[in-house]
Design a protein around this motif. Structure first.
Motif, PDB file in Angstrom:
ATOM      1  N   UNK A  74      -6.953   2.159  -4.520  1.00  0.00           N
ATOM      2  CA  UNK A  74      -6.405   3.453  -4.279  1.00  0.00           C
ATOM      3  C   UNK A  74      -5.514   3.661  -5.551  1.00  0.00           C
ATOM      4  N   UNK A  75      -4.852   2.813  -6.221  1.00  0.00           N
ATOM      5  CA  UNK A  75      -3.627   2.863  -7.078  1.00  0.00           C
ATOM      6  C   UNK A  75      -4.235   2.847  -8.608  1.00  0.00           C
ATOM      7  N   UNK A  80      -0.238  -0.261   9.097  1.00  0.00           N
ATOM      8  CA  UNK A  80       0.834   0.558   8.281  1.00  0.00           C
ATOM      9  C   UNK A  80       0.270   1.154   7.089  1.00  0.00           C
ATOM     10  N   UNK A  81      -0.700   0.901   6.575  1.00  0.00           N
ATOM     11  CA  UNK A  81      -1.323   1.453   5.415  1.00  0.00           C
ATOM     12  C   UNK A  81      -2.392   2.535   5.590  1.00  0.00           C
ATOM     13  N   UNK A  82      -2.428   3.216   6.893  1.00  0.00           N
ATOM     14  CA  UNK A  82      -2.940   4.216   7.141  1.00  0.00           C
ATOM     15  C   UNK A  82      -2.562   5.477   6.716  1.00  0.00           C
ATOM     16  N   UNK A  83      -2.998   5.780   5.311  1.00  0.00           N
ATOM     17  CA  UNK A  83      -2.776   7.052   4.483  1.00  0.00           C
ATOM     18  C   UNK A  83      -2.890   8.247   5.258  1.00  0.00           C
ATOM     19  N   UNK A 129       5.945   7.373   1.633  1.00  0.00           N
ATOM     20  CA  UNK A 129       5.324   6.422   2.320  1.00  0.00           C
ATOM     21  C   UNK A 129       3.560   6.268   2.153  1.00  0.00           C
ATOM     22  N   UNK A 130       3.089   7.713   2.436  1.00  0.00           N
ATOM     23  CA  UNK A 130       1.675   7.771   2.022  1.00  0.00           C
ATOM     24  C   UNK A 130       1.487   7.603   0.396  1.00  0.00           C
ATOM     25  N   UNK A 131       2.404   8.142  -0.544  1.00  0.00           N
ATOM     26  CA  UNK A 131       2.199   8.018  -1.908  1.00  0.00           C
ATOM     27  C   UNK A 131       2.365   6.430  -2.221  1.00  0.00           C
ATOM     28  N   UNK A 132       3.011   5.761  -1.356  1.00  0.00           N
ATOM     29  CA  UNK A 132       2.885   4.370  -1.828  1.00  0.00           C
ATOM     30  C   UNK A 132       1.640   3.705  -1.714  1.00  0.00           C
ATOM     31  N   UNK A 133       1.031   4.179  -0.650  1.00  0.00           N
ATOM     32  CA  UNK A 133      -0.384   3.747  -0.568  1.00  0.00           C
ATOM     33  C   UNK A 133      -1.511   4.538  -1.286  1.00  0.00           C
ATOM     34  N   UNK A 134      -1.394   5.657  -1.578  1.00  0.00           N
ATOM     35  CA  UNK A 134      -2.238   6.740  -2.336  1.00  0.00           C
ATOM     36  C   UNK A 134      -1.416   7.415  -3.439  1.00  0.00           C
ATOM     37  N   UNK A 136      -1.369  16.199  -2.925  1.00  0.00           N
ATOM     38  CA  UNK A 136      -0.785  16.896  -1.757  1.00  0.00           C
ATOM     39  C   UNK A 136       0.283  16.464  -1.268  1.00  0.00           C
ATOM     40  N   UNK A 137       0.610  15.124  -1.312  1.00  0.00           N
ATOM     41  CA  UNK A 137       1.822  14.572  -0.842  1.00  0.00           C
ATOM     42  C   UNK A 137       3.060  14.669  -1.572  1.00  0.00           C
TER      43      UNK A 137
END
Length: 155
Positions: free
Chosen positions: A13-14, A105-108, A133-138, A143-144
């Motif tokens: 994802x990164x 916890x990583x459910x974006x 937090x969502x951006x940390x995952x994705x 959009x975030x």
């Protein structure tokens, strides 16, 4: 629900490679939807069918029953959060998003959804934190980034 495969998908994802990110996103959704096997997938399919027909009460009943029977089925909680959000029942949606995040916890999707709930409730600082937090995952989820700017402008 953590494994070497999930760790790899989260790393994908990164990546700068958009195809790798899209594949990882799709595979994570697939894992979440199939967490409880065919029974879980069918429950989610039926609830979506009710939603598509505008039968929100039946969809809510089905998802609530699924959660009762499978309290660790994160995607049932997430689907009910989506239902509540669409009905502007933001506090209930927020609580369901928080439950998803406790389970995964990583459910974006739930992190993004939590941010949307907090934004709708006028809690802009916490919404920004959820979108971050969502951006940390994705990190490439534009959009975030956009929603963080919107929340910042509303402060």
């Amino acid at each position: 629900m953590k494994s070497t495969k999930i760790d790899q998908l989260l790393q994908d994802l990164k990546k700068t490679d958009e195809v790798a990110r899209q594949r990882a996103t799709s595979q994570l959704w697939q894992l979440w939807f199939t967490q409880k096997g065919e029974i879980g997938r069918e429950l989610l399919r039926r609830s979506q069918s009710f939603l598509d027909k505008g039968n929100f009460q039946k969809a809510e009943e089905l998802l609530t029953e699924a959660i009762k029977n499978y309290p660790d089925f994160a995607e049932a909680w997430n689907r009910r959060a989506v239902l509540y959000f669409s009905l502007e029942r933001y506090e209930q949606a927020k609580k369901d998003c928080e439950q998803v995040i406790q389970l995964i916890p990583y459910h974006f999707g739930a992190l993004h959804g939590l941010g949307l709930c907090l934004l709708a409730l006028g809690n802009y600082q916490d919404a920004i934190a959820a979108f971050r937090q969502a951006l940390e995952v994705q990190p490439y989820a534009l959009i975030n980034q956009k929603l963080i700017l919107e929340c910042t402008a509303l402060l």
